[in-house]
Design an enzyme around this catalytic site. Sequence first.
Site, PDB file in Angstrom:
ATOM      1  N   GLU A 162       0.812  -1.228   0.000  1.00  0.00           N
ATOM      2  CA  GLU A 162       0.000   0.000   0.000  1.00  0.00           C
ATOM      3  C   GLU A 162       0.841   1.272   0.000  1.00  0.00           C
ATOM      4  O   GLU A 162       0.726   2.121   0.887  1.00  0.00           O
ATOM      5  CB  GLU A 162      -0.966  -0.017   1.195  1.00  0.00           C
ATOM      6  CG  GLU A 162      -1.983  -1.149   1.103  1.00  0.00           C
ATOM      7  CD  GLU A 162      -3.020  -1.154   2.209  1.00  0.00           C
ATOM      8  OE1 GLU A 162      -2.773  -0.559   3.264  1.00  0.00           O
ATOM      9  OE2 GLU A 162      -4.085  -1.771   2.014  1.00  0.00           O
TER      10      GLU A 162
ATOM     11  N   GLU B  26      -5.675  -8.426  -1.169  1.00  0.00           N
ATOM     12  CA  GLU B  26      -6.388  -8.291   0.108  1.00  0.00           C
ATOM     13  C   GLU B  26      -7.833  -7.950  -0.178  1.00  0.00           C
ATOM     14  O   GLU B  26      -8.113  -7.035  -0.951  1.00  0.00           O
ATOM     15  CB  GLU B  26      -5.827  -7.140   0.963  1.00  0.00           C
ATOM     16  CG  GLU B  26      -4.500  -7.391   1.595  1.00  0.00           C
ATOM     17  CD  GLU B  26      -4.036  -6.211   2.466  1.00  0.00           C
ATOM     18  OE1 GLU B  26      -4.882  -5.512   3.052  1.00  0.00           O
ATOM     19  OE2 GLU B  26      -2.819  -6.007   2.535  1.00  0.00           O
TER      20      GLU B  26
HETATM   21  C1  BGP Z   1      -4.603  -2.939   4.842  1.00  0.00           C
HETATM   22  C2  BGP Z   1      -3.286  -3.460   5.311  1.00  0.00           C
HETATM   23  C3  BGP Z   1      -3.348  -4.684   6.138  1.00  0.00           C
HETATM   24  C4  BGP Z   1      -4.638  -4.915   6.901  1.00  0.00           C
HETATM   25  C5  BGP Z   1      -5.870  -4.417   6.239  1.00  0.00           C
HETATM   26  C6  BGP Z   1      -7.112  -4.366   7.097  1.00  0.00           C
HETATM   27  O1  BGP Z   1      -4.547  -1.572   4.731  1.00  0.00           O
HETATM   28  O2  BGP Z   1      -2.434  -3.747   4.229  1.00  0.00           O
HETATM   29  O3  BGP Z   1      -2.166  -4.739   6.866  1.00  0.00           O
HETATM   30  O4  BGP Z   1      -4.566  -4.768   8.237  1.00  0.00           O
HETATM   31  O5  BGP Z   1      -5.707  -3.158   5.662  1.00  0.00           O
HETATM   32  O6  BGP Z   1      -7.130  -3.208   7.872  1.00  0.00           O
HETATM   33  P1  BGP Z   1      -7.523  -3.171   9.394  1.00  0.00           P
HETATM   34  O7  BGP Z   1      -6.650  -4.150  10.068  1.00  0.00           O
HETATM   35  O8  BGP Z   1      -7.280  -1.772   9.806  1.00  0.00           O
HETATM   36  O9  BGP Z   1      -8.947  -3.518   9.434  1.00  0.00           O
END
Ligand code: BGP
Length: 476
Positions: free
Chosen positions: A175, A375
């Site tokens: 990201e 993701e």
């Molecule tokens: C993305 C990241 C992850 C992950 C995901 C979910 O931005 O790459 O590392 O954590 O988001 O976000 P969160 O854990 O804040 O719900």
Amino acid sequence: MFPQNFLFGGAIAANQCEGAYLEDGKGLSVDDFLTGGTTSSRKDGFSFTLDENTYYPRHIAIDHYHRFREDIALFAEMGFRCLRISIAWSRIFPNGDDEVPNEAGLKHYDEVIAEIRKYGMEPVVTISHFEMPVALVEKYNGWTDRRMIAVFRRYTETLFARYGKQVKYWIVFNEINANVNDIKGHHEYAIHTGIHFRPEDNRAQLVYQACHHMFTACADTVRLGHEMMPDAMIGGMVAFIPRYPRTCDPDDVLKTFEDNRKKGVLFLDVMSKGKYPYYFEKELERLGVHIERSEEDLKLIAENTIDFVSFSYYMTLTDSAHPEKYDKSDGNVFSGLRNPYLKYSKFGWSVDPVGLRYSLNWLYDRYDKPLFIVENGYGDYDTLENDTVIDDERIQYLNDHLKETEKAIQDGVDLIGYCTWGPIDLVSAGTGDMEKRYGFIYVDLDNSGKGTLQRYRKKSFDWYKEVIATNGGSLR
Ligand code: BGP
């Protein structure tokens, strides 16, 4: 139906699941200082000292460092065809720029990758996922210093030499567009770029200079990767959060168009098209920012573009030239305005499966390169009852997003694979807590660190297993 070789799988990140924060010679990294309940992308105060009375969720996390065999076996039971992991930089180079890598750290990932391969899964490795060694923040002010390009090269070269035969898919930075968030912020310290801001700093200057060094390092990684591993596929990655105009007022449409560029596609434009776009040059002029960029950097960026475009997708936002008129919305990495046509999760993120089909078509249209959804997932509060969790909302979310993914493939998009985020519960990046869960596998651990760490299969476990076994045929 999905293509026969479609890479169904899941994605995890070292700092959110491994724990073992000082084991086998690991150095401290930025995430080791994050407490529960914080916004992990930024941090108030600038002090790299640990307080013995404070609980740091990532120090133990879900103890994946010691339980990776058990966890990978569970992923294999679901039939995963790929597993996205990240390597903790500070396990390999405890201070980030050490002369010699830490053999114990390297050995650990030998074992992890061998375990993934044992089940016939394709490892997808993120080189840097929000886990920069702290020493690099202190010594270089993170990516603001161009010496970081050489520091990063030593790290990538070490990884490619060691794992190049086992790993085909690499993602350079997680990201990378999250960097831009720190321009407007007022936090003293940025976790993605490792910048310590002083009040007098021109934040845009520091952030965009850091971005340039990261773009150059990304191109350098592609160059080196292709040289050392001719069959490798090296990808760039962003958090892709499309913004829709809140209304069809042309002012809203234009504002949305500009924000989508600034917060999203700019980063892919540079890494995928190999040059800084015209609109960004004008933005720099407007901001009075001057980035140091050598001719060699620009040549490197032009000649070494990424092989595939990968992205996280959770939600969409809306945007307006008159934001004060509308309700606000939280979001992954970025926030914006609410969309009256969408439902929202308990954590305030919109649920927009069609937005995923839209994103896939948009990105394929713009870059004409294979895409990879690395993701996607639904964060929810889960309750363990009778050794399982009935997570119907998660199943619905994933089902609907996979259906739209399938449609995008039918639209003609070239898609390598699809990873759910956090196939096993892990520490949330945004909240720093355990209670925001994404997994098919429940981990018995609460926000204060209490729990047995035992793993339990949720209802979604069997659901995803069937989706993979039927190649998407069981989706409704
Ligand atoms: C993305 C990241 C992850 C992950 C995901 C979910 O931005 O790459 O590392 O954590 O988001 O976000 P969160 O854990 O804040 O719900």
